[in-house]
Design a protein around this motif. Structure first.
Motif, mmCIF file in Angstrom:
data_model
loop_
_atom_site.group_PDB
_atom_site.id
_atom_site.type_symbol
_atom_site.label_atom_id
_atom_site.label_comp_id
_atom_site.label_asym_id
_atom_site.label_seq_id
_atom_site.Cartn_x
_atom_site.Cartn_y
_atom_site.Cartn_z
ATOM 1 N N MET A 430 28.071 26.582 23.331
ATOM 2 C CA MET A 430 29.111 25.684 22.813
ATOM 3 C C MET A 430 30.046 26.447 21.879
ATOM 4 O O MET A 430 29.603 27.303 21.120
ATOM 5 N N GLN A 431 31.314 26.060 21.896
ATOM 6 C CA GLN A 431 32.297 26.734 21.051
ATOM 7 C C GLN A 431 31.959 26.557 19.566
ATOM 8 O O GLN A 431 32.176 27.456 18.763
ATOM 9 N N ASP A 432 31.459 25.368 19.233
ATOM 10 C CA ASP A 432 31.149 25.128 17.819
ATOM 11 C C ASP A 432 29.637 24.944 17.609
ATOM 12 O O ASP A 432 29.203 23.969 17.007
ATOM 13 N N GLU A 433 28.857 25.886 18.144
ATOM 14 C CA GLU A 433 27.409 25.858 17.910
ATOM 15 C C GLU A 433 27.157 25.852 16.400
ATOM 16 O O GLU A 433 27.785 26.614 15.664
ATOM 17 N N LEU A 434 26.207 25.048 15.973
ATOM 18 C CA LEU A 434 25.840 25.044 14.552
ATOM 19 C C LEU A 434 25.297 26.408 14.153
ATOM 20 O O LEU A 434 25.637 26.966 13.117
ATOM 21 N N PHE A 435 24.420 26.946 15.000
ATOM 22 C CA PHE A 435 23.877 28.280 14.768
ATOM 23 C C PHE A 435 24.228 29.134 15.987
ATOM 24 O O PHE A 435 23.549 29.056 17.011
ATOM 25 N N PRO A 436 25.286 29.942 15.890
ATOM 26 C CA PRO A 436 25.674 30.756 17.036
ATOM 27 C C PRO A 436 24.735 31.937 17.204
ATOM 28 O O PRO A 436 23.828 32.154 16.387
ATOM 29 N N ALA A 437 24.984 32.730 18.244
ATOM 30 C CA ALA A 437 24.120 33.881 18.530
ATOM 31 C C ALA A 437 24.024 34.804 17.317
ATOM 32 O O ALA A 437 22.969 35.400 17.062
#
Ligand SMILES: Cc1cc2nc3c(=O)[nH]c(=O)nc-3n(C[C@H](O)[C@H](O)[C@H](O)COP(=O)(O)OP(=O)(O)OC[C@H]3O[C@@H](n4cnc5c(N)ncnc54)[C@H](O)[C@@H]3O)c2cc1C
Length: 505
Positions: A430-437
């Motif tokens: 997701m573009q606005d992941e809460l916790f990105p990679a």
């Protein structure tokens, strides 16, 4: 027949209720009436001192200045979290999860003698020196580095109350809601209040915290329990005053103990400290002992703590009919990554980005909202569990966390894949992941997860990596030489804003 949404009724006046009132009133600019009903009998939670960088945009949209926030809420800057004693429990076991993402580098190519976050990001060096993320002269909410705030949650609710009622025209009723009048469509027509009849509305926001008066009691929407994955269910909280002029930390410090962890949050006037633990693995007396020992090491004193009980769970359909639950009534995950206020902000963004102009659209909006909320809760569960799964600590609590039966399938799958490659957008799309990679990379490397094994498809060679690493190091040093300390920044701000009379005294 579809009906225009012109009356929004918010029940509950904690952080969730007042953020909702201010954000909706500011966004709709008088085209809907916003009424907030708050019980004089039920106290707010009053904790929630760690925020996310999103809070800057939220406050700006509401019309609160950064100076106002810092002064009214005893605020300080937060640039991430430092995790102490999570991997092995040893006294030198620590790592950072900063707000600025790392450079994209293969862990196998990084120098082995420098911690991952320090090698790949300039922010940990700034944090280690207790520095502010910005200069005084910068425009509000802009920084040299990404940042959020630590603040006094009770004072934040008070600031939002003043701002929403005086500047944004929110109608405020101090009364206890005693019941709900159901509408013909399975929703809510009005809420009954003890003092003066009832308040009717088109859309009701349940911000009643644990009571979940509307979404739970009235509409019977069930919760999804995550306590078999995340075991913590208790917290003991204290506040320790600090001496004038003492350093103010740039990050939340989370120190692991035998059956949980301790948060330590620095404000200009005090430190907020809390022991989070799992009652199945630690008695209340033991937890008090752990907290007291931590406090005594800091100040020689250990005040009587306030007890908070919680459960990691979330509502399956936070938006049901014309009732939307926001805040604790919608769900709560243990406070390890301070993800509650950001979930309130994201819920309000989703509501306002796709605002239902009439009741006919509500079903569509509710379905989409609920799918997104479930995705976010599930990703929070995965990410919080990651901190526990990777630990090599040997107490029963930590061993139980590594039991495969307690690890969500999706996380287990990702961990298997990450033996051969680093977390990427393939895992968190997701573009606005809460916790990105990027966040996963910090935790994996900080906890000592091995660098990816060789793969038949070699990873791209990065000839420019040495120069990138030099740049990170140089930027960290340049920032450390130019940024003020948190203490200097906050004291100067306070002195500048003090009324003349105070300065003369
Ligand atoms: C130990 C702990 C640590 C935390 N740390 C963080 C953190 O660092 N960062 C973070 O983002 N979050 C944190 N949180 C979560 C955060 O505290 C909450 O998400 C936040 O305070 C929002 O709470 P709320 O407004 O939903 O509920 P509450 O603060 O409980 O407010 C509920 C409101 O509903 C009203 N109400 C209840 N019943 C009625 C009724 N019958 N009629 C009228 N009004 C009623 C009450 O009067 C009150 O105004 C933490 C939580 C815990 C337990």
């Amino acid at each position: 027949m579809d009906k225009a949404i012109t009356r929004i009724v918010i029940v509950g006046g904690g952080t969730a209720g007042w953020l909702a009132a201010a954000r909706i009133a500011a966004a709709t600019a008088g085209s809907v009436t916003v009424t907030l009903i708050e019980s004089p009998d039920v106290p707010t939670l009053g904790v929630g001192e760690g925020t996310w960088p999103t809070i800057r945009g939220t406050l700006e949209r509401i019309g609160i200045t950064e100076t106002e926030l810092l002064l009214a809420c005893d605020g300080s800057f937060k640039q991430g979290t430092r995790f102490d004693r999570w991997a092995t429990g040893a006294s030198d076991d620590r790592y950072y999860h900063p707000f600025v993402p790392p450079i994209d580098a293969d862990p196998a190519d990084l120098p082995g003698d420098i911690p991952y976050a320090l090698a790949t990001c300039a922010q940990p060096l700034v944090c280690a020196e207790d520095l502010a993320p910005r200069q005084r002269g910068m425009p509000d909410y802009a920084g040299a580095l990404n940042y959020a705030y630590h603040l006094d949650a009770t004072k934040l609710a008070a600031l939002l109350t003043r701002h929403a009622t005086i500047r944004l025209g929110v109608r405020h009723i101090r009364d206890h809601v005693t019941g709900v009048e159901r509408g013909g469509d399975g929703g809510i027509a009005a809420v009954h209040i003890r003092g003066s009849g009832s308040v009717a509305g088109d859309l009701f926001l349940d911000c009643t915290g644990h009571a979940a008066l509307l979404i739970g009691d009235a509409l019977g929407v069930e919760t999804v329990d995550a306590s078999s994955i995340l075991f913590n269910d208790q917290a003991l909280a204290v506040q320790l005053p600090v001496a004038p002029g003492s350093p103010v930390a740039s990050q939340t410090v989370a120190t692991a103990h035998g059956a949980g962890w301790i948060w330590d949050i620095g404000l200009p006037t005090r430190r907020g400290i809390g022991c989070v633990y799992a009652s199945a693995f630690m008695s209340d007396d033991e937890a008090e002992g752990v907290l007291a020992e931590y406090c005594r090491r800091i100040s020689g004193d250990s005040p009587a703590p306030r007890r908070l009980t919680f459960r990691s769970a979330y509502r399956s359909r936070p938006w049901t009919a014309n009732c939307l639950a926001i805040g604790q009534s919608a769900g709560f995950m243990e406070p390890l990554e301070a993800s509650a206020i950001v979930m309130i902000e994201l819920a309000l963004d989703a509501l306002l980005d796709d605002f239902a102009v009439d009741t006919g659209l509500m079903t569509i909006q509710a379905r989409r909202f609920n799918a997104l909320a479930t995705y976010r809760w599930e990703r929070i569960v995965d990410f919080l569990k990651l901190h526990y799964v990777l630990s090599r600590r040997d107490e029963p609590y930590w061993r139980a966390h590594r039991d495969p039966a307690t690890i969500p399938d999706r996380l287990a799958e990702m961990l298997a894949l990450w033996r051969y490659r680093s977390p990427s957008a393939l895992d968190l799309p997701m573009q606005d992941e809460l916790f990105p990679a990027a966040s996963y990379r910090y935790i994996l490397r900080g906890m000592g997860f091995p660098a990816p094994l060789p793969s038949p498809v070699p990873r791209p060679h990065r000839p420019d990596l040495p120069s990138q690493l030099r740049q990170i190091d140089q930027r960290g040093r340049a920032l450390a030489a130019s940024l003020p300390t948190n203490r200097a920044y906050l004291d100067a701000l306070r002195a500048e804003q003090a009324p003349l009379s105070e300065k003369r005294a």
